[in-house]
Design an enzyme around this catalytic site. Sequence first.
Site, mmCIF file in Angstrom:
data_model
loop_
_atom_site.group_PDB
_atom_site.id
_atom_site.type_symbol
_atom_site.label_atom_id
_atom_site.label_comp_id
_atom_site.label_asym_id
_atom_site.label_seq_id
_atom_site.Cartn_x
_atom_site.Cartn_y
_atom_site.Cartn_z
ATOM 1 C CB CYS A 1 -1.791 -63.983 15.021
ATOM 2 S SG CYS A 1 -3.424 -64.266 15.718
ATOM 3 C CG HIS A 2 -1.314 -63.282 21.169
ATOM 4 N ND1 HIS A 2 -1.539 -64.613 20.869
ATOM 5 C CD2 HIS A 2 -0.438 -63.276 22.211
ATOM 6 C CE1 HIS A 2 -0.845 -65.366 21.695
ATOM 7 N NE2 HIS A 2 -0.164 -64.582 22.523
ATOM 8 C CD GLU B 1 1.864 -65.084 25.326
ATOM 9 O OE1 GLU B 1 2.743 -64.487 24.652
ATOM 10 O OE2 GLU B 1 1.079 -65.899 24.820
ATOM 11 C CG ASN C 1 -3.741 -67.644 13.464
ATOM 12 O OD1 ASN C 1 -3.926 -68.833 13.258
ATOM 13 N ND2 ASN C 1 -3.150 -67.195 14.557
ATOM 14 C CE1 TYR D 1 0.742 -58.097 11.401
ATOM 15 C CE2 TYR D 1 1.351 -56.040 12.461
ATOM 16 C CZ TYR D 1 0.467 -57.087 12.293
ATOM 17 O OH TYR D 1 -0.693 -57.132 13.033
#
Length: 163
Positions: free
Chosen positions: A126-127, A153, A118, A95
């Site tokens: 946002c993850h 990912e 979001n 953040y």
Amino acid sequence: MNATAYLDSPLGLLSLTGSDAGLSAVSFHHTEGHSPTGFGAVPVCLREGYRQLQAYFGRELRAFNLTYAPDFGTDFQRQVWQALTGIAYGRTASYLDVAKLLNNPKSVRAVGAANGQNPLAIVWPCHRVVGADGSLTGYAGGMHRKKWLLEFEQPVRQGGLFG
């Protein structure tokens, strides 16, 4: 006028909402009574978003290229959401990293709040935002989904050569 379609994903049913102006929402669908929309029945304005999400989950797409038209958001929230698109597939940012990117390092809590609002889950990643120490922090879709997305990912790691 907004249209809606439902996409089956490894994380459960996703709802896509949008219009000719662009995609306005991608959310985890938590209520009963809806089933996946077959591609032929997807409204034309949502087909590209639907196709790109399918490609993402099929490991064929790492960055979304869509037209967006969220229904809400302050200027600050929209700046945060835009910054999310700069966090590359397979990477994370804190953040504080996002706040610094916005030239406002004291806005860490506001960045967290905007992140939680979001409207385009997965598409605006946002993850990929984690705590300063790398820990998993809140996710509107649930922590189990955030963990799954981050693991999904990561590059495939080969074990031993012969087993």
